[in-house]
Scaffold this active site. Structure first.
Site, short mmCIF file in Angstrom:
data_model
loop_
_atom_site.label_atom_id
_atom_site.label_comp_id
_atom_site.label_asym_id
_atom_site.label_seq_id
_atom_site.Cartn_x
_atom_site.Cartn_y
_atom_site.Cartn_z
N LYS A 181 -49.24 21.52 -25.10
CA LYS A 181 -50.36 20.59 -25.06
C LYS A 181 -50.91 20.35 -26.48
CE LYS A 181 -51.59 21.94 -20.30
NZ LYS A 181 -52.60 22.58 -19.40
N TYR B 225 -49.89 14.91 -12.96
CA TYR B 225 -50.61 15.88 -12.14
C TYR B 225 -50.63 15.51 -10.66
CZ TYR B 225 -51.93 18.65 -16.15
OH TYR B 225 -51.88 19.49 -17.25
N ASN C 140 -55.51 25.56 -22.56
CA ASN C 140 -54.61 26.69 -22.29
C ASN C 140 -53.21 26.49 -22.86
OD1 ASN C 140 -53.69 24.86 -20.43
ND2 ASN C 140 -54.39 25.97 -18.62
N HIS D 267 -48.21 23.62 -20.47
CA HIS D 267 -47.98 23.38 -19.04
C HIS D 267 -46.59 23.88 -18.71
CE1 HIS D 267 -47.29 21.42 -15.20
NE2 HIS D 267 -46.11 21.09 -15.67
N GLU E 193 -41.13 16.64 -12.12
CA GLU E 193 -41.72 16.53 -13.46
C GLU E 193 -40.68 16.16 -14.51
OE1 GLU E 193 -45.46 19.62 -12.83
OE2 GLU E 193 -43.80 20.22 -14.11
P1 GDP Z 1 -51.29 25.59 -14.24
O1 GDP Z 1 -50.04 25.26 -13.47
O2 GDP Z 1 -51.45 27.05 -14.51
O3 GDP Z 1 -51.45 24.76 -15.49
O4 GDP Z 1 -52.53 25.20 -13.30
P2 GDP Z 1 -52.67 24.07 -12.17
O5 GDP Z 1 -51.39 23.33 -11.95
O6 GDP Z 1 -53.31 24.73 -11.00
O7 GDP Z 1 -53.73 23.08 -12.81
C1 GDP Z 1 -53.37 22.17 -13.79
C2 GDP Z 1 -54.48 22.08 -14.80
O8 GDP Z 1 -55.70 21.70 -14.14
C3 GDP Z 1 -54.82 23.41 -15.48
O9 GDP Z 1 -54.00 23.68 -16.61
C4 GDP Z 1 -56.28 23.22 -15.83
O10 GDP Z 1 -56.40 22.46 -17.02
C5 GDP Z 1 -56.80 22.38 -14.67
N1 GDP Z 1 -57.37 23.25 -13.63
C6 GDP Z 1 -56.72 23.84 -12.61
N2 GDP Z 1 -57.55 24.58 -11.86
C7 GDP Z 1 -58.78 24.44 -12.41
C8 GDP Z 1 -60.07 24.96 -12.09
O11 GDP Z 1 -60.26 25.73 -11.13
N3 GDP Z 1 -61.12 24.57 -12.88
C9 GDP Z 1 -60.95 23.75 -13.95
N4 GDP Z 1 -61.99 23.43 -14.70
N5 GDP Z 1 -59.74 23.26 -14.30
C10 GDP Z 1 -58.67 23.59 -13.54
MG MG Z 2 -49.44 23.53 -12.35
#
Ligand code: GDP
Ligand code: MG
Length: 198
Positions: free
Chosen positions: A11, A51, A153, A156, A167
């Site tokens: 990112k 997403y 973070n 991805h 993806e």
């Molecule tokens: P990843 O696969 O670990 O990146 O997480 P996810 O696919 O669940 O979510 C994608 C992105 O959405 C994450 O990298 C975060 O930036 C955001 N996100 C996901 N869950 C949360 C949450 O509970 N709170 C907030 N603020 N952002 C979230």
């Molecule tokens: Mg994810």
């Protein structure tokens, strides 16, 4: 199984922090093979599509976020999962289009699971020590929510083989993905190990 592929996006904060080499090194160290890589600046439409490739992502992420607030004894900003995800998505669009990203495909045995393990949990505050998110960044949901921005973070990574297939199609053309051999695959996967001794 040995040819499983997974999508990784470094990112914009990963690029700005000078962590491209460190991140690539971790995947190389474990024995995975890079089969595609490019730097891109993408638009908000590309990020929204990324997403929402999984039609369930909005609901699942919203529900997970609400449960997270409640587990900490906090009141979620909304009880509607889709409203929560709409906010998360808006902040993700700002974050992911703020500068160049590096998109990569890594291939090898259990590539999806191995990469997720090395990347660590979504929230850097709680991702394990030794993982990329645990070792290189210090953000939290509390801080990013307070500032009304996406959690930073660094990276991805696809969450499942089905997710990675969708993806990869979204980020790469077939001709950008290379099928080639690495010498190290001999020692990782060869069954008889009969080519070592002279
Ligand atoms: P990843 O696969 O670990 O990146 O997480 P996810 O696919 O669940 O979510 C994608 C992105 O959405 C994450 O990298 C975060 O930036 C955001 N996100 C996901 N869950 C949360 C949450 O509970 N709170 C907030 N603020 N952002 C979230
Ligand atoms: Mg994810």
């Amino acid at each position: 199984m040995k040819k499983e592929k997974t999508l990784v996006i470094i990112k914009p904060d990963g690029i700005q922090r000078g962590l491209v080499g460190e991140i690539i090194k971790r995947f190389e160290n474990v024995g995975l093979k890079m089969v595609a890589q490019k730097m891109m600046v993408v638009d908000e439409e590309h990020i929204e599509k990324h997403y929402t490739l999984d039609p369930e992502w909005r609901r699942i992420t919203g529900e997970k976020t609400i449960a997270g607030y409640k587990a900490k004894g906090l009141t979620p900003p909304s009880e509607d999962p889709l409203e929560i995800t709409a906010r998360i998505l808006e902040t993700l669009k700002v974050y992911m289009t703020s500068g160049p990203v590096v998109a990569m495909i890594w291939e090898g045995a259990h590539a999806v699971g191995i990469v997720r393990k090395l990347v660590g949990g979504t929230e850097p505050l709680t991702s394990d020590v030794g993982t990329i998110r645990g070792d290189y960044v210090l953000d939290s949901y509390a801080l990013s929510d307070k500032d009304g921005r996406s959690i930073r973070n660094l990276i991805h990574a696809s969450g499942s083989p089905e997710e990675s297939q969708a993806e990869i199609k979204h980020w790469f053309k077939d001709e950008e993905i290379f099928d080639y051999a690495l010498v190290s695959e001999k020692i990782l996967y060869d069954v008889n190990l009969d080519g070592i001794m002279e």
